[in-house]
Design a protein around this motif. Structure first.
Motif, short mmCIF file in Angstrom:
data_model
loop_
_atom_site.label_atom_id
_atom_site.label_comp_id
_atom_site.label_asym_id
_atom_site.label_seq_id
_atom_site.Cartn_x
_atom_site.Cartn_y
_atom_site.Cartn_z
N LEU A 107 0.82 -1.21 0.00
CA LEU A 107 0.00 0.00 0.00
C LEU A 107 0.86 1.26 0.00
CD1 LEU A 107 -2.87 -1.00 2.45
CD2 LEU A 107 -3.04 -0.61 -0.02
N VAL A 108 1.95 1.25 0.73
CA VAL A 108 2.86 2.40 0.74
C VAL A 108 3.45 2.61 -0.65
CG1 VAL A 108 5.07 3.23 1.64
CG2 VAL A 108 3.36 2.31 3.21
N LEU A 109 3.86 1.51 -1.29
CA LEU A 109 4.43 1.64 -2.65
C LEU A 109 3.39 2.14 -3.64
CD1 LEU A 109 6.66 -1.54 -2.89
CD2 LEU A 109 7.40 0.84 -2.77
N VAL A 110 2.16 1.65 -3.55
CA VAL A 110 1.10 2.13 -4.45
C VAL A 110 0.84 3.61 -4.18
CG1 VAL A 110 -1.38 1.94 -4.97
CG2 VAL A 110 0.04 -0.11 -4.83
N GLY A 111 0.79 3.97 -2.91
CA GLY A 111 0.58 5.38 -2.57
C GLY A 111 1.69 6.27 -3.10
N LEU A 112 2.93 5.83 -2.97
CA LEU A 112 4.06 6.60 -3.51
C LEU A 112 3.98 6.70 -5.03
CD1 LEU A 112 7.08 5.34 -1.39
CD2 LEU A 112 6.19 7.68 -1.51
N ALA A 113 3.61 5.61 -5.69
CA ALA A 113 3.50 5.62 -7.15
C ALA A 113 2.44 6.61 -7.60
CB ALA A 113 3.19 4.22 -7.66
N VAL A 114 1.29 6.63 -6.92
CA VAL A 114 0.23 7.55 -7.29
C VAL A 114 0.66 8.99 -7.01
CG1 VAL A 114 -2.13 8.30 -6.70
CG2 VAL A 114 -1.62 5.87 -7.02
N LYS A 115 1.30 9.19 -5.86
CA LYS A 115 1.74 10.54 -5.47
C LYS A 115 2.79 11.07 -6.45
CE LYS A 115 1.82 13.73 -2.25
NZ LYS A 115 0.68 14.56 -1.96
N LEU A 116 3.68 10.22 -6.95
CA LEU A 116 4.74 10.64 -7.88
C LEU A 116 4.28 10.67 -9.33
CD1 LEU A 116 7.75 8.71 -6.31
CD2 LEU A 116 7.23 11.16 -6.12
N GLY A 117 3.03 10.31 -9.58
CA GLY A 117 2.49 10.40 -10.94
C GLY A 117 2.84 9.23 -11.81
N PHE A 118 3.05 8.07 -11.25
CA PHE A 118 3.39 6.91 -12.05
C PHE A 118 2.31 6.56 -13.07
CE2 PHE A 118 3.70 2.26 -12.65
CZ PHE A 118 4.97 2.22 -13.22
N PRO A 119 1.00 6.69 -12.74
CA PRO A 119 -0.01 6.38 -13.78
C PRO A 119 0.17 7.26 -15.04
CG PRO A 119 -1.05 6.45 -11.63
CD PRO A 119 0.36 6.93 -11.45
N GLY A 120 0.67 8.47 -14.86
CA GLY A 120 0.91 9.34 -16.02
C GLY A 120 2.05 8.83 -16.88
N TRP A 121 2.99 8.15 -16.31
CA TRP A 121 4.13 7.61 -17.07
C TRP A 121 3.70 6.48 -17.98
CZ3 TRP A 121 8.16 6.75 -12.60
CH2 TRP A 121 8.56 7.98 -12.08
N LEU A 122 2.58 5.84 -17.65
CA LEU A 122 2.12 4.71 -18.45
C LEU A 122 1.43 5.15 -19.74
CD1 LEU A 122 0.71 2.40 -15.65
CD2 LEU A 122 2.87 2.18 -16.84
N LYS A 123 1.02 6.41 -19.81
CA LYS A 123 0.29 6.89 -21.00
C LYS A 123 1.21 7.28 -22.12
CE LYS A 123 -3.68 8.49 -18.49
NZ LYS A 123 -4.53 9.56 -18.14
#
Length: 102
Positions: A86-102
């Motif tokens: 959960l911490v890793l998912v939270g960090l990924a969302v906070k750092l904008g990782f979903p945007g890197w996938l686009k």
């Protein structure tokens, strides 16, 4: 001899002898043994196989304790991994990782 016969004889001897120290010690020893035999009989452990039964129960209890300890350890381990994920998912969302996938 019957269980209570020796104790009764010792008590009678103590009364007649004026209760010497040796006689009283023998009475105490015999009474202790008699009480222990009665207690074991009440628990159903007076037979020849009782020692083996007790050893097996101790082994079973030890196995139960080990299994319980392992289950708690596994539960805490899973809980820790879930928190880390959960911490890793939270960090990924906070750092904008979903945007890197686009």
């Amino acid at each position: 001899m019957e269980d209570g016969t020796v104790l009764a004889r010792l008590m009678e001897q103590a009364r007649g002898d004026g209760a010497s120290v040796g006689t009283l010690r023998a009475i105490a020893k015999e009474a202790g043994g008699l009480g222990a035999r009665r207690a074991l009989a009440r628990l159903g452990l007076e037979d020849a196989g009782a020692a083996k039964d007790m050893a097996e129960l101790r082994e079973l209890l030890g196995a139960w304790r080990d299994a319980k300890r392992s289950a708690f350890k596994a539960a805490w381990g899973s809980f820790g991994r879930m928190i880390a994920a959960l911490v890793l998912v939270g960090l990924a969302v906070k750092l904008g990782f979903p945007g890197w996938l686009k």
